[in-house]
Design an enzyme around this catalytic site. Structure first.
Site, short mmCIF file in Angstrom:
data_model
loop_
_atom_site.label_atom_id
_atom_site.label_comp_id
_atom_site.label_asym_id
_atom_site.label_seq_id
_atom_site.Cartn_x
_atom_site.Cartn_y
_atom_site.Cartn_z
N ASP A 61 11.17 -6.16 -71.26
CA ASP A 61 10.57 -6.63 -70.00
C ASP A 61 10.39 -8.15 -70.05
OD1 ASP A 61 8.48 -6.70 -71.77
OD2 ASP A 61 7.06 -5.62 -70.51
N SER A 62 10.75 -8.76 -71.18
CA SER A 62 10.82 -10.23 -71.25
C SER A 62 11.84 -10.75 -70.24
CB SER A 62 11.19 -10.68 -72.67
OG SER A 62 12.33 -9.98 -73.13
N ASP A 100 12.77 -1.21 -72.32
CA ASP A 100 11.32 -1.34 -72.25
C ASP A 100 10.79 -0.60 -71.04
OD1 ASP A 100 9.47 -2.56 -73.89
OD2 ASP A 100 10.06 -4.59 -73.30
N LYS A 130 11.04 1.80 -75.13
CA LYS A 130 10.00 1.14 -75.93
C LYS A 130 8.71 1.10 -75.11
CE LYS A 130 9.92 -3.46 -76.89
NZ LYS A 130 8.64 -3.85 -76.27
N GLU A 132 4.62 -0.33 -75.24
CA GLU A 132 3.59 -1.15 -75.88
C GLU A 132 2.31 -0.34 -76.06
OE1 GLU A 132 2.89 -4.94 -74.06
OE2 GLU A 132 5.02 -5.48 -74.08
N GLU A 199 4.54 -7.18 -83.64
CA GLU A 199 4.65 -8.52 -83.05
C GLU A 199 3.46 -9.40 -83.43
OE1 GLU A 199 5.88 -8.79 -78.97
OE2 GLU A 199 5.41 -10.93 -78.87
O1 KIV Z 1 10.27 -7.60 -73.99
C1 KIV Z 1 10.72 -7.95 -75.09
O2 KIV Z 1 11.70 -8.70 -75.18
C2 KIV Z 1 10.07 -7.45 -76.29
C3 KIV Z 1 10.54 -7.96 -77.62
C4 KIV Z 1 10.23 -9.37 -77.79
C5 KIV Z 1 10.08 -7.13 -78.74
O3 KIV Z 1 9.19 -6.66 -76.20
#
Ligand code: KIV
Length: 294
Positions: A61-62, A100, A130, A132, A199
Site C-alpha cells: 500500500d506504499s 497488501d 499481507k 499489518e 519493520e
Molecule cells: O507497503 C509496503 O510497501 C510495505 C513494505 C515496506 C513492507 O508494507
C-alpha cells in the site's frame, strides 16, 4: 469473475518461502539463501523485478505514497490496490505475488475482511495477502488461512497505525515494547502466517525474533539477521523525493537520470535536433522526385 493471466505459473510458492527459513535450520542447505522481496506497482516494473530473480513481489500500500502522491498509506482503497495488483500480476511469472490489504479493508467484520482478501486473490491474482498488526489480527489471519489465503504478517512499525503511533518511529526500543513486538510476531505465526515482515526495530530484537520463530522473517529497517529483506522499489532506485530513512540503500539514481533524459529531449526538440532525418519516415523514391501536388 477471475482474471489470472499468469496465476500458477510462478515458480516461487508459499512452501518454497517457508523452506527458506535460515534460523533455526530447516530444509536442505542449498535452499538457505536469504529471501529477497521488493515492491512493484505496475507491469513493466514487475517484469523487470521478476526477470532479475526477486523471490517475492509485494504490491504494497506504499503505492499510495510512491505512486499516487498521497501523504500516507491511509487513503489507499481496495479498488486502487486491485488496479495495481492486476498490472503486477500480468508482469509476474516466477516470483510469489503478495498484495497488501489497505487500511479499512480488514478493520471491518471478519466476514467482510475475508471477502476483501478474496477479491485480491480472485480478481487481482495475488497468491497471498499481507496484513499489518500482531495479536489483534490473530482471528483474522486464522480465518484467512482457513479460507486458503496465505498470509504474510507485518509487525513493529506498521504505517497504517501512523495516527495511533503519532508518526513513524523505531519500535521495540524499551524492554516492554520489545516484548510486545515479539508477542505480535508470535501471534502472527500461531495464527498460521507463512512469513512476517519486521519493520523498523533494533537489529538485536529482530535477530531474537528470527531465532525464535519457525516462519521466515522479512526485515525492513530491522538489521541483517532476518531471513530476508524487503525495500520499496522507488527508494532502491532513487525515485523517492525528500527524506529517506537510514535503512534505505540507494542502488541507482533514476530521478537524476530521468531528469537528464527529459531535459535533453526538451532541448533537442526546441533546437530542432529531434527528430533527425534518420528518425523520420520517407516517401517512396518516385514520389520524392516530384513535389506532391494536392
Ligand atoms: O507497503 C509496503 O510497501 C510495505 C513494505 C515496506 C513492507 O508494507
Amino acid at each position: 469473475m477471475s482474471i489470472l493471466p499468469h496465476a500458477g505459473n510462478g515458480n516461487v510458492s508459499v512452501p518454497d518461502i517457508l523452506s527458506r527459513k535460515t534460523v533455526p535450520s530447516v530444509g536442505s542447505p542449498e535452499s538457505k539463501s536469504k529471501i529477497t522481496c521488493l515492491t512493484a506497482y505496475d507491469y513493466p516494473t514487475a517484469r523487470l523485478l521478476d526477470d532479475a530473480g526477486v523471490d517475492i513481489i509485494l504490491v504494497g500500500d506504499s503505492v499510495g505514497m510512491a505512486v499516487l502522491g498521497y501523504d500516507s498509506t491511509l487513503p489507499v482503497t481496495l479498488d486502487e490496490m486491485l488496479h495495481h495488483v492486476r498490472a503486477v500480476r500480468r508482469g509476474t511469472r516466477r516470483a510469489l505475488l503478495v498484495a497488501d490489504m489497505p487500511y479499512g479493508s480488514f478493520h471491518v467484520s471478519i466476514e467482510d475482511s475475508v471477502r476483501n482478501a478474496m477479491r485480491l486473490v480472485k480478481e487481482g491474482g495475488a497468491e497471498a495477502v499481507k496484513i499489518e498488526g500482531g495479536e489483534r489480527r490473530l482471528e483474522l489471519i486464522h480465518r484467512l488461512v482457513e479460507a486458503e489465503i496465505p498470509v504474510m504478517g507485518h509487525v513493529g512499525l506498521t504505517p497504517q497505525s501512523i495516527n495511533a503511533m503519532g508518526g513513524f518511529h523505531v519500535q521495540g526500543k524499551s524492554a516492554d515494547a520489545a516484548r510486545q513486538v515479539e508477542r505480535d510476531a508470535r501471534a502472527v505465526e500461531a495464527a498460521g502466517a507463512f512469513a512476517v515482515v519486521l519493520e523498523s526495530m533494533p537489529r538485536e530484537l529482530a535477530a531474537q525474533i528470527t531465532e525464535r520463530l519457525r516462519i521466515p522473517t522479512i526485515g525492513i529497517g530491522a538489521g541483517p539477521d532476518c531471513d530476508g529483506q524487503v525495500l520499496v522499489f522507488h527508494d532502491l532506485v532513487g525515485l523517492t523525493e525528500g527524506y529517506t530513512p537510514k535503512f534505505v540503500r540507494r542502488y541507482a539514481d533514476l530521478a537524476a537520470e530521468i531528469t537528464r533524459a527529459v531535459t535533453d529531449y526538451c532541448g533537442d526538440v526546441r533546437s530542432g535536433k529531434f527528430p533527425s532525418d534518420a528518425e523520420s519516415y520517407h516517401s517512396a523514391a518516385e514520389l520524392r522526385k516530384k513535389a506532391v501536388k494536392v
